[in-house]
Design a protein around this motif. Structure first.
Motif, short mmCIF file in Angstrom:
data_model
loop_
_atom_site.label_atom_id
_atom_site.label_comp_id
_atom_site.label_asym_id
_atom_site.label_seq_id
_atom_site.Cartn_x
_atom_site.Cartn_y
_atom_site.Cartn_z
N SER A 18 0.18 -1.23 0.03
CA SER A 18 -0.37 -0.10 -0.41
C SER A 18 0.77 1.46 -0.07
O SER A 18 0.27 2.29 -0.43
CB SER A 18 -0.86 -0.43 1.58
N ASN A 19 1.56 1.04 0.68
CA ASN A 19 3.12 1.65 0.86
C ASN A 19 3.25 3.27 1.54
O ASN A 19 3.42 4.32 1.37
CB ASN A 19 3.59 2.93 -0.76
N GLU A 20 1.74 2.72 2.39
CA GLU A 20 1.38 3.78 3.40
C GLU A 20 1.98 2.99 4.66
O GLU A 20 1.47 2.00 5.46
CB GLU A 20 -0.16 3.52 3.83
N LEU A 21 3.33 3.62 5.35
CA LEU A 21 3.85 2.93 6.27
C LEU A 21 3.84 3.70 7.77
O LEU A 21 3.64 4.44 7.77
CB LEU A 21 5.28 2.74 5.76
N PRO A 22 4.00 3.22 8.83
CA PRO A 22 4.10 3.68 9.92
C PRO A 22 5.48 4.11 10.17
O PRO A 22 6.46 4.19 9.32
CB PRO A 22 3.64 2.42 10.84
N ASP A 23 5.97 5.09 11.25
CA ASP A 23 7.10 5.64 11.34
C ASP A 23 8.20 4.63 12.02
O ASP A 23 9.32 3.91 11.36
CB ASP A 23 7.37 6.16 12.52
N VAL A 24 7.41 3.18 12.71
CA VAL A 24 8.59 2.19 13.12
C VAL A 24 8.04 0.68 12.51
O VAL A 24 6.93 0.79 12.69
CB VAL A 24 8.89 2.63 14.09
N MET A 25 8.82 0.06 11.96
CA MET A 25 8.83 -1.72 12.06
C MET A 25 9.23 -2.60 12.96
O MET A 25 10.63 -2.07 12.44
CB MET A 25 8.40 -1.63 11.09
N PHE A 26 8.87 -3.35 13.65
CA PHE A 26 9.43 -4.46 14.48
C PHE A 26 9.36 -5.69 13.74
O PHE A 26 8.56 -6.08 14.30
CB PHE A 26 9.18 -4.74 15.57
N VAL A 27 10.71 -5.85 13.10
CA VAL A 27 10.80 -7.27 12.49
C VAL A 27 11.23 -7.92 12.94
O VAL A 27 12.76 -7.38 13.09
CB VAL A 27 9.83 -6.66 10.65
N TYR A 28 10.95 -9.43 12.01
CA TYR A 28 12.88 -10.27 11.96
C TYR A 28 12.16 -10.67 10.63
O TYR A 28 11.15 -11.82 10.37
CB TYR A 28 12.28 -11.05 12.82
N GLY A 29 13.10 -10.48 9.69
CA GLY A 29 13.22 -10.67 8.51
C GLY A 29 14.32 -10.36 7.27
O GLY A 29 15.40 -10.41 7.94
N ASP A 30 14.19 -9.98 5.94
CA ASP A 30 14.58 -9.96 4.84
C ASP A 30 15.43 -8.51 5.40
O ASP A 30 15.08 -7.39 4.21
CB ASP A 30 14.30 -10.00 3.62
N TYR A 31 16.21 -7.48 5.82
CA TYR A 31 15.82 -5.82 6.07
C TYR A 31 17.17 -5.29 4.58
O TYR A 31 16.48 -4.24 4.32
CB TYR A 31 17.19 -6.02 7.00
N ALA A 32 17.86 -5.79 4.25
CA ALA A 32 18.08 -5.61 3.10
C ALA A 32 17.50 -5.53 2.10
O ALA A 32 17.01 -4.33 1.33
CB ALA A 32 19.17 -6.87 2.83
N LYS A 33 16.39 -6.48 1.36
CA LYS A 33 15.10 -6.85 0.68
C LYS A 33 14.49 -5.79 1.12
O LYS A 33 14.14 -3.99 0.20
CB LYS A 33 14.64 -7.66 0.88
N LEU A 34 13.60 -4.73 2.22
CA LEU A 34 13.70 -3.89 2.61
C LEU A 34 13.80 -2.77 2.59
O LEU A 34 13.01 -1.70 1.80
CB LEU A 34 13.13 -4.20 3.96
#
Length: 525
Positions: free
Chosen positions: A97-113
């Motif tokens: 959606s391209n509507e993002l919060p200020d911070v995303m707390f995740v465990y994932g593919d950071y480089a791809k993000l």
């Protein structure tokens, strides 16, 4: 067996922290004004809601430590929690959606993000606005190495474990049966065989060695201590003489299969090991049919031992060191996590206040924030006794009947991943039973050995990740099927060479090459 946090999972399968939350998603858009109430800087944070939090609270906004953090840093946090069971789906919808919060707390593919333009690089922000984290990284270059991408970029404010205790589970045994039979806790494979035979023949139990969920012996990981590690290999990729190897095709794997099949034939292993689910696994322990089994120190022993002792006050479960082949050997594969758990807070491209956000998150890496994260508010949830932060009865003997872990989750953020560093003094009090306290020390004793044989948190390119996943999915499925057949005798051990040849046809050599290239890049960081 050990936790090896790798960052090559496809983004669509990103693991989102605290997965069994109970709050619905409150929307992904970041439409806040520049100023919040009382001049506070508004920061929206996307994170899954931990199960223990959801028992008493509807949002992390209600956690006492979060409210105190807001006061100390001048920010106003707005947590957005995805619906339980729909975390990955809602995460991907939010990204699309391209509507993002200020911070995303995740465990994932950071480089791809980052490459997709969803999050920003943090190196310069950390250097200028995160003195506490910068100090930790400067003083711990191996930790900085784990956090950085191959090109040196940092994309997350991390969750760190820098203390002595980096292991959370292992093998436990019926100590009361050992005492009754005059046996010592086993260390070597031969000693284990003696003990298991005694449990079968003299105690008459159906599962001297219990395997199943959690975790299945057929998949053998990632946290289970397995007897194959006594042979110097593991059930997946590991480091052999500094190079990436695959344990299930090594000659030692055939030795392990030979042993395991013989133990199965002799009734030393639970005959239902391949089909046990949580219900049957629990039942065999609580019905005193299991002599030894893997479980977690906190939620496992904290649940099983009191329940056993309700039926039999003399029942006792004690930790057993990871098995070795020869007396005097040190175990090399233990349930050790890396210093960076792989979880972290990312700053999105939509964040209009990245400097203030990094400053606020860095608070948790300072002394005051560290205490708040791990112990809560002094005088309410802990007091200092002889320099030691000691939890109050609000935590250890909650008046509302909350368990220790539930009370902790209501007031602070020590028992699940979040920005900041874990504190060993939390674990020392979380583990209320002496058997738990003994376990964390025993399982940690040789945990540093694991660094020598574990593949560190390497990063794969998108192309490498796709190719590696395809190869290993086929191999893992085949490995698990054949493991059950070899163990139960449906496939003769003499067919081991044919089994290895089939894995070669699945292109294991290419998978190892991909991992080796990633390891070489990691070592060059």
């Amino acid at each position: 067996m050990r936790k090896r946090w790798t960052r090559h999972a496809a983004l669509g399968a990103a693991l989102l922290l605290g997965l069994t939350g109970a709050a619905g998603c409150s929307g992904g858009g970041n439409e806040q004004a520049e100023g919040g109430e009382d001049g506070a800087t508004p920061i929206s944070i996307w994170a899954s809601l931990n199960t223990n939090v959801s028992i008493t609270l509807k949002s992390m906004n209600e956690i006492a430590a979060i409210r105190e953090w807001e006061k100390k840093t001048g920010i106003k946090a707005e947590f957005q929690h995805p619906a339980v069971g729909a975390e990955t789906e809602q995460f991907n919808v939010m990204l699309a959606s391209n509507e993002l919060p200020d911070v995303m707390f995740v465990y994932g593919d950071y480089a791809k993000l980052y490459n997709d333009g969803s999050i920003i690089r943090l190196n310069d922000l950390i250097d200028e606005f995160a003195p506490n984290l910068k100090k930790i990284l400067d003083e711990n270059p191996e930790v900085a190495k784990q956090l950085k991408a191959d090109n040196g970029d940092i994309y997350a404010m991390p969750h760190l474990r820098l203390g002595e205790y980096k292991t959370f589970g292992g093998m436990f045994i019926r100590q009361d049966w050992l005492d009754e039979l005059g046996l010592a806790r086993p260390e070597t494979l031969d000693e284990w065989e003696t003990v298991l035979k005694a449990f079968k023949e003299k105690k008459g139990v159906s599962a001297p060695l219990l395997y199943g969920v959690p975790p299945k012996m057929s998949t053998m990981g990632p946290a289970a201590p397995n007897f194959l590690e006594a042979y110097g290999i593991t059930n997946t990729t590991f480091l052999k003489d500094g190079k990436v190897a695959y344990g299930p095709i090594e000659p030692e794997y055939k030795e392990f299969l030979t042993l395991f099949h013989r133990w199965y034939e002799e009734g030393l292993i639970d005959p239902d090991f391949a089909t046990n689910d949580q219900k049957t696994f629990d039942a065999k322990i609580l019905d005193s049919q299991a002599g030894a089994f893997f479980t977690f120190i906190g939620g496992g022993i904290g649940r099983y031992l009191p329940a056993l002792q309700e039926k039999d006050p003399d029942a006792n479960l004690t930790p057993v060191q990871y098995p070795v082949e020869n007396k005097g050997d040190e175990p090399m594969f233990t349930g050790r996590s890396w210093e960076w758990s792989g979880a972290g807070a990312t700053i999105t491209k939509s964040n209009k206040n990245p400097e203030e956000t990094v400053k606020a998150l860095d608070y948790f890496f300072g002394e005051e924030g560290h205490m708040l994260k791990n112990f809560g508010i002094e005088g309410e949830t802990y007091t200092m006794k002889n320099g030691y932060p000691t939890y109050t009865d609000e935590i250890l003997h909650n008046p509302d009947g909350l368990s220790v872990v539930q009370a902790m989750a209501k007031y602070f953020i020590a028992n699940y991943p979040f920005v900041g560093e874990d504190d060993d003094r939390y674990n020392e009090q979380y583990y209320q039973l002496q058997q738990q306290k003994d376990a964390v020390k025993l399982f940690s004793k040789y945990s540093e050995n694991t660094v020598q044989v574990s593949i560190p948190p390497v990063s794969l390119t998108t192309e490498e990740s796709n190719e590696y996943s395809k190869i290993m999915n086929d191999i893992t499925t085949y490995r698990d099927e054949m493991f059950i057949k070899f163990a139960m005798g449906a496939e003769p051990i003499d067919n081991f060479d044919s089994y290895v040849a089939q894995i070669k046809k699945f292109n294991i050599d290419r998978a190892l090459e991909i991992q080796q290239n990633a390891l070489d890049r990691y070592n060059a960081r």
